[in-house]
Design an enzyme around this catalytic site. Sequence first.
Site, PDB file in Angstrom:
ATOM      1  CG  PHE A 108      -0.340   0.373   2.513  1.00  0.00           C
ATOM      2  CD1 PHE A 108      -0.478   1.649   3.028  1.00  0.00           C
ATOM      3  CD2 PHE A 108       0.354  -0.565   3.272  1.00  0.00           C
ATOM      4  CE1 PHE A 108       0.068   2.000   4.249  1.00  0.00           C
ATOM      5  CE2 PHE A 108       0.902  -0.224   4.495  1.00  0.00           C
ATOM      6  CZ  PHE A 108       0.764   1.060   4.988  1.00  0.00           C
ATOM      7  CE  LYS A 109       4.303   1.096   4.613  1.00  0.00           C
ATOM      8  NZ  LYS A 109       4.035   1.810   5.854  1.00  0.00           N
ATOM      9  CG  ASP A 110       3.735   0.652  -4.553  1.00  0.00           C
ATOM     10  OD1 ASP A 110       4.905   1.029  -4.403  1.00  0.00           O
ATOM     11  OD2 ASP A 110       3.437  -0.532  -4.776  1.00  0.00           O
TER      12      ASP A 110
END
Length: 488
Positions: A108-110
């Site tokens: 999810f950091k993307d």
Amino acid sequence: MRFYSTRNDSETVSAAQAIVQGLSKEGGLFVPEAFPQVDLEEVCALPDYPAMAAHILQKFLTEYSEAFLTSAAQNAYGPSFHGKAGQLSKVSDGLFALELWHGPTCAFKDYALQLMPHLLVEGKKILGRQELTYILVATSGDTGKAALAGYQDIPGIKITVFYPADGTSQVQRMQMTTQAGENVAVFAVNGNFDDAQTDVKKAFADKELEAELAQRNVRLSSANSINWGRLVPQIVYYFAAYQQLVQSNAIALGEPVDFCVPTGNFGDILAGYYAKRMGLPVHKLVCASNRNNVLTEFLRTGVYDARRQFYRTTSPSMDILVSSNLERLLYHMSGSAQKVAGWMDQLAREGYYQVDEDCLAKIQEVFAAGCADDVAAAGQLREVFEKDGYLCDTHTAVAFHAAKEYAGQAADAVPMVVLSTANPYKFPKDVLAALGQTAPEDEFEAMDALAGYTGTRPPEELRGLQGALERFDKTIRPEEITAVARMA
């Protein structure tokens, strides 16, 4: 839109300044002076994820042009997300998974770190800044790779990532150590994430280091969720999930939804709180912790006590005892920078603090909490796969467990969206073992075994790491991080 520091609200900075600077001078985190409201019907009618991102970010980043934000969002959430940005999947009746792992690094950091480099570079232009920006990142696993990929070879920026030695999966480690780019560096740190994060913050607060770097026209900045530019893009996918629920007739426009978020640093779930403050009909935000359950205890009792044993778990990205973004929530709920500064000072000196009853009551109106150790998470992972045919990673399994626990206690039954934060193939050994299968020691062999057992396919972004050259192999002590910063 102006921004305050959580520890000093007598002065404000612009959005560009908050993003370029990262932390306030006294070590606080930047928060918006107000929460802009959205027209829910208008947001739900937007044509795609990039359009939604540009629409919501414009409300906070008011000095960034609409044309820039539109272009940046299209670039950030384009082909590298395979057309699945913010994808919502139904798991069972009333239970959904917001799959946040279809981006280039499979976590999810993307969502933040594909967009944040655009915001930082534009912010420097807005401020007329020409210096080298040196980004220091402490990571528990996923942030490091996403930040490295986002900032690779961007002119005027250098980035160094610090991760806990023996504290990530083999796949997570190789994602970082094989990173290409002339402006990147990676170090393992003897210790855990909190050790690395603490010494990164010390580097930011080191006035002697700041002066020394300034003489060379270098300024430090951050890419962790302590930076507003990391946090604000994450607000968007809560609205995206709601839009899909409305479009699929799972809910009617205006009906409430619960969200359950696996989190260690409290940034991902805080973005949900911001979405609620902007007008999204969020009923409850359920904070899911692993065995390092300091957040669960705090949300239930008001006591934040980091003086406890640290556990390495099968959900390593949540192996955190000092949750930096909780500071922002404390500011919003208490309304007092003085109180927050006092609590943070006590945490630094004594390892704990306790909020007052009024602050805790306000927090508990919005947040619930649950936790799962490795055994409980593994059992939940297997149950969801065998019962519902849905394969998730170990962090998401923690959230499914907390969501199930909360549903058994909740007085009001509303749809629950679990944030699925990483692709299961980032942790193939632990996922395979949770499914009751014998897991090979090598994670790439485990990928093949997991694919064979579940009938799914590992993403090429992960499978292609096997045999890749690891460029970075140095391990340092946490107290050496400042020395590394001096080498900018």
